[in-house]
Motif scaffolding. Structure first.
Motif, PDB file in Angstrom:
ATOM      1  N   GLU A  24       0.800  -1.223   0.000  1.00  0.00           N
ATOM      2  CA  GLU A  24       0.000   0.000   0.000  1.00  0.00           C
ATOM      3  C   GLU A  24       0.833   1.275   0.000  1.00  0.00           C
ATOM      4  OE1 GLU A  24      -3.338  -0.004  -0.523  1.00  0.00           O
ATOM      5  OE2 GLU A  24      -2.799  -2.109  -0.891  1.00  0.00           O
ATOM      6  N   ARG A  25       2.152   1.166  -0.125  1.00  0.00           N
ATOM      7  CA  ARG A  25       2.959   2.379  -0.239  1.00  0.00           C
ATOM      8  C   ARG A  25       2.593   3.130  -1.520  1.00  0.00           C
ATOM      9  NH1 ARG A  25       8.906  -0.065   0.447  1.00  0.00           N
ATOM     10  NH2 ARG A  25       7.810  -1.856  -0.462  1.00  0.00           N
ATOM     11  N   PRO A  26       2.532   4.457  -1.473  1.00  0.00           N
ATOM     12  CA  PRO A  26       2.111   5.199  -2.673  1.00  0.00           C
ATOM     13  C   PRO A  26       3.162   5.133  -3.781  1.00  0.00           C
ATOM     14  CG  PRO A  26       2.792   6.722  -0.954  1.00  0.00           C
ATOM     15  CD  PRO A  26       2.782   5.353  -0.331  1.00  0.00           C
ATOM     16  N   ALA A  27       2.716   4.810  -4.984  1.00  0.00           N
ATOM     17  CA  ALA A  27       3.572   4.885  -6.162  1.00  0.00           C
ATOM     18  C   ALA A  27       3.398   6.237  -6.837  1.00  0.00           C
ATOM     19  CB  ALA A  27       3.232   3.755  -7.133  1.00  0.00           C
ATOM     20  N   ASP A  34      -9.604  20.281  -9.503  1.00  0.00           N
ATOM     21  CA  ASP A  34     -11.049  20.086  -9.418  1.00  0.00           C
ATOM     22  C   ASP A  34     -11.472  18.825  -8.674  1.00  0.00           C
ATOM     23  OD1 ASP A  34     -10.093  18.316 -11.264  1.00  0.00           O
ATOM     24  OD2 ASP A  34     -11.553  18.797 -12.832  1.00  0.00           O
ATOM     25  N   ARG A  35     -10.532  18.141  -8.032  1.00  0.00           N
ATOM     26  CA  ARG A  35     -10.899  16.934  -7.287  1.00  0.00           C
ATOM     27  C   ARG A  35      -9.828  16.596  -6.258  1.00  0.00           C
ATOM     28  NH1 ARG A  35      -9.377  15.282 -12.449  1.00  0.00           N
ATOM     29  NH2 ARG A  35      -7.700  13.740 -12.573  1.00  0.00           N
ATOM     30  N   GLU A  36     -10.175  15.670  -5.384  1.00  0.00           N
ATOM     31  CA  GLU A  36      -9.243  15.234  -4.360  1.00  0.00           C
ATOM     32  C   GLU A  36      -8.101  14.432  -4.996  1.00  0.00           C
ATOM     33  OE1 GLU A  36      -9.250  15.835  -0.948  1.00  0.00           O
ATOM     34  OE2 GLU A  36     -10.705  17.347  -1.644  1.00  0.00           O
ATOM     35  N   PRO A  37      -6.920  14.428  -4.384  1.00  0.00           N
ATOM     36  CA  PRO A  37      -5.805  13.645  -4.924  1.00  0.00           C
ATOM     37  C   PRO A  37      -6.161  12.165  -5.042  1.00  0.00           C
ATOM     38  CG  PRO A  37      -5.036  15.146  -3.223  1.00  0.00           C
ATOM     39  CD  PRO A  37      -6.526  15.205  -3.179  1.00  0.00           C
ATOM     40  N   GLU A  38      -5.698  11.539  -6.102  1.00  0.00           N
ATOM     41  CA  GLU A  38      -5.898  10.101  -6.312  1.00  0.00           C
ATOM     42  C   GLU A  38      -4.583   9.393  -5.994  1.00  0.00           C
ATOM     43  OE1 GLU A  38      -7.236   6.894  -9.802  1.00  0.00           O
ATOM     44  OE2 GLU A  38      -7.147   9.055 -10.242  1.00  0.00           O
ATOM     45  N   VAL A  39      -4.605   8.569  -4.964  1.00  0.00           N
ATOM     46  CA  VAL A  39      -3.401   7.867  -4.534  1.00  0.00           C
ATOM     47  C   VAL A  39      -3.395   6.474  -5.147  1.00  0.00           C
ATOM     48  CG1 VAL A  39      -2.053   7.032  -2.585  1.00  0.00           C
ATOM     49  CG2 VAL A  39      -3.373   9.161  -2.376  1.00  0.00           C
ATOM     50  N   ILE A  40      -2.351   6.194  -5.931  1.00  0.00           N
ATOM     51  CA  ILE A  40      -2.181   4.884  -6.566  1.00  0.00           C
ATOM     52  C   ILE A  40      -1.106   4.133  -5.794  1.00  0.00           C
ATOM     53  CG2 ILE A  40      -1.761   3.655  -8.720  1.00  0.00           C
ATOM     54  CD1 ILE A  40      -4.111   5.661  -8.805  1.00  0.00           C
ATOM     55  N   SER A  41      -1.509   3.116  -5.065  1.00  0.00           N
ATOM     56  CA  SER A  41      -0.541   2.333  -4.296  1.00  0.00           C
ATOM     57  C   SER A  41       0.284   1.460  -5.233  1.00  0.00           C
ATOM     58  CB  SER A  41      -1.261   1.453  -3.275  1.00  0.00           C
ATOM     59  OG  SER A  41      -1.975   0.420  -3.934  1.00  0.00           O
ATOM     60  N   ARG A  42       1.353   0.907  -4.714  1.00  0.00           N
ATOM     61  CA  ARG A  42       2.165  -0.011  -5.518  1.00  0.00           C
ATOM     62  C   ARG A  42       1.330  -1.212  -5.962  1.00  0.00           C
ATOM     63  NH1 ARG A  42       8.286  -0.555  -3.025  1.00  0.00           N
ATOM     64  NH2 ARG A  42       8.849   1.650  -3.132  1.00  0.00           N
TER      65      ARG A  42
END
Length: 561
Positions: A24-27, A34-42
């Motif tokens: 689940e560490r962010p890649a 216009d929107r909330e940040p999108e976090v893409i995990s490893r």
């Protein structure tokens, strides 16, 4: 991490640290206004590129196929790039059609270049696919065709045909009106050598965070703002360049919110941020976590650095944060880099002697012709730099010559262009850039091919353009200078085209007069032609640079007397 010490542990780009653990560490953290940040995990990143790799195999893509990725700046282009690598194909990021590009010229050029390069498929947005599909001689696939597998489903992480380190990993393309002028073929070995050496040059750390708005089809965005963080397993905070241009405070907000430490910017971005970010949009935001803002891809202006420092000092920006790199796609990316933690060195020289005698003579800052040049730093490990004079021989310090490089991260060659041989007999690549060295530091002067010889004087258009960008009424970054041969005068005359805001005849006359006066005062040369135009007249390359040759041709066709 990939360093010079650990280089032997990395064989291909598929050894990227982001791909080594589905946790689940962010890649990638994708931010927008216009929107909330999108976090893409490893883990999510691995699933998505695996899904798209399965889709590419299902569409018949095979190892060594050339795949062009022509998306708007989005996560989909990133997934497609890595999926193509996983299949064993050769991906190449490609600019999509924007308002900067002429649609008819774009389509015809793309079709011809796709045909000549033997492109197997184009991956693009669902909106753009229909328009492109009828114009290019290969299949065109929209994003929906590659993302049909639900994100929750497990997918295979399998390399069907493991790449060979010396094989071509991907293509970069030199700047041009379509971005596909010359395909710079880079091997896995060359790219990993570059990332190892450059990581050492910037003292990369495991707790670094890269923040970038740069287009992925340009070497600075593709290597520094994309591959470096994903190969090194550090977070990448990414945003659309179109979003950043309209809302430049988004960059400062991303640094503040996510603890950004590294950011690469072309010179114009320093001015854009300083002039366009409103005080109320920067109040309370801190850039104190930053280690380096690295100026790259354009001639570096000392005034731009000072403007940026003065504007954002209250936000924690300090002189030692401002670094510089000289880079080019043919060397994968960086050739040089200034020392982290120290302000970029400057050199005060006699501007007139540089122009007349091609020599960078140091002078006091009170000298009548004093000119400040900003260093691009020293060569990174594995890369040699030499300056070559007219006779093809090395020249001494402070003499201006053409920059030549030799390294372990140079291109393999230009893809499907046997007519273009990039190296001399000793493996040196002649860059076409002019510069000088002083005490081990490299200083860039301009491009050889852009040189204007006016009445026996060598004039660099970039120097004129730097003056134009400071003249009230001229849109900064939207001016170009070039030479026009005049048979009657027997020399090149200087022409200037500049975009200005709507103005009446008296205002335009005043701007034109100011252009002539300032260029004459600062450079002792005469501008023969001044053409003031409205927004969007000037043509830019796919990487956002003013296309000097294209604008010269446009001026000659439409305006020249």
């Amino acid at each position: 991490m990939l360093t010079l010490f650990s280089r032997d542990h990395f064989t291909t780009l598929l050894d990227a640290l982001t791909l080594t653990a589905a946790d689940e560490r962010p890649a990638i953290i994708f931010v927008a206004t216009d929107r909330e940040p999108e976090v893409i995990s490893r883990g999510c990143f691995l699933r998505r590129i695996s899904d798209r790799a399965d889709a590419l195999r299902g569409l018949g893509l095979r190892p060594r196929d050339l795949v062009v990725i022509a998306h708007d700046h989005s996560l989909e282009s990133i997934y497609s790039f890595w999926a193509a690598l996983l299949v064993g194909a050769i991906p190449s990021m490609f600019p999509t059609l924007t308002e900067k590009l002429d649609a008819a010229v774009y389509m015809s050029s793309v079709a011809e270049l796709v045909r000549l390069s033997g492109v197997a498929a184009v991956l693009t947005s669902d909106d753009f696919a229909p328009a492109l599909r009828g114009r290019v001689p290969c299949p065109v696939y929209g994003a929906a065709m590659l993302s049909s597998v639900p994100d929750e489903q497990p997918s295979s992480w399998a390399i069907a045909s493991p790449p060979v380190p010396e094989e071509i990993a991907f293509l970069q393309h030199s700047s041009g009106t379509t971005g596909l002028q010359k395909g710079v073929a880079l091997s896995h070995t060359a790219v990993l050598n570059q990332l190892a050496a450059y990581s050492d040059a910037i003292a990369l750390r495991e707790d670094d965070v890269v923040v970038s708005w740069l287009p992925l089809y340009h070497d600075m965005g593709l290597i520094a703002g994309f591959l470096l963080p994903l190969v090194q397993g550090i977070p990448l905070v990414l945003m659309s360049p179109f979003d950043w241009v309209s809302h430049p405070a988004l960059l400062l907000r991303a640094i503040h919110d996510h603890g950004g430490t590294l950011c690469w910017l072309p010179n114009f971005a320093y001015n854009h941020c300083a002039r366009r970010i409103r005080r109320r949009d920067s109040d309370g935001l801190s850039a104190a976590t930053m280690r380096l803002f690295i100026n790259c891809s354009e001639p570096v202006s000392d005034d731009s650095h000072h403007l940026f420092l003065e504007r954002f000092a209250a936000n924690g920006v300090r002189p030692e944060m401002l670094g510089v790199s000289y880079a080019m796609a043919e060397n994968t990316f960086a050739v040089t880099q200034t020392t982290p933690g120290r302000p970029a060195p400057t050199d005060i020289i006699d501007g007139r002697r540089l122009q007349d005698a091609h020599y960078a003579q140091p002078v006091a800052d009170t000298h009548a012709d004093a000119q400040i040049r900003v260093s691009c730093g020293r060569s990174i490990a594995g890369t040699e730099v030499r300056l070559i004079g007219e006779g093809g021989h090395s020249i001494p310090d402070r003499q201006v010559g053409e920059i030549a490089i030799r390294s372990d991260c140079l291109l393999t060659g230009y893809y499907h262009r046997p007519d273009l041989q990039p190296f001399d007999g000793e493996g040196w690549y002649l860059t076409g850039d002019m510069g000088y060295q002083a005490e081990g530091e490299l200083f860039i002067v301009g491009r050889r091919k852009d040189l204007i010889i006016n009445a026996g004087k060598n004039v660099y258009p970039a120097d004129i353009e730097a003056i134009l960008n400071e003249i009230p009424g001229v849109h900064p970054g939207r001016a170009v200078a070039f030479g026009v041969f005049d048979a009657r005068e027997g020399t090149e005359l200087i022409a200037v085209v500049a975009e200005v805001a709507p103005a009446d005849e008296a205002e335009r006359h005043a701007i034109g007069r100011a252009i002539r006066q300032e260029v004459a005062r600062q450079m002792m040369v005469t501008v023969s032609y001044v053409h003031l135009v409205g927004p969007k007249w000037l043509l830019k390359t796919s990487s956002g640079k003013i296309a000097r040759d294209a604008n010269r041709a446009k001026w000659l066709k439409e305006v020249a007397p």
